[in-house]
Design a protein around this motif. Structure first.
Motif: not given
Length: 115
Positions: A36-38, A48-50, A66-69
């Motif tokens: 939710g924060l992202v 996003r990294l966490l 997906a987040q890392l990309r």
């Protein structure tokens, strides 16, 4: 407005709560908060990294990927995101696809011996 424990409080309070869960190795709970924060602050790298790390540690590898990309697309020289993307791909058995990310992460870290 119906809020739950995971989305209750300010962004700063949720960030601290997510870090507390992450530090306690409750990666799934951390991810629920961070998701939710992202959405709320998509431009910030830290949450996003966490989130990607929480997904990685809770074996949600496609979500981590997906987040890392997104991170490496926005900042191609983000060393840790590259490293994590490479490791995430390796954990999925996609070693050939992981190799360029691992090499770039090494180069960005100044570790030219492993290239």
């Amino acid at each position: 407005m119906n809020t739950t424990y995971y989305d209750h409080g300010t962004a700063a309070e949720r960030w601290e709560r997510a870090r507390t869960f992450f530090d306690a190795k409750d990666y799934a709970a951390a991810a629920r908060i961070l998701d939710g924060l992202v959405e709320e602050v998509p431009e910030q790298v830290g949450p996003r990294l966490l989130l990607a790390r929480a997904y990685y540690h809770s074996a949600q590898l496609r979500r981590a990927e997906a987040q890392l990309r997104i991170l490496v697309e926005r900042d191609p020289v983000e060393h840790y995101a590259r490293l994590m993307l490479g490791r995430t791909l390796q954990r999925q058995g996609r070693h050939e696809e992981a190799q360029p990310h691992m090499r770039l992460a090494s180069a960005l870290a100044g570790d030219f011996e492993s290239l």
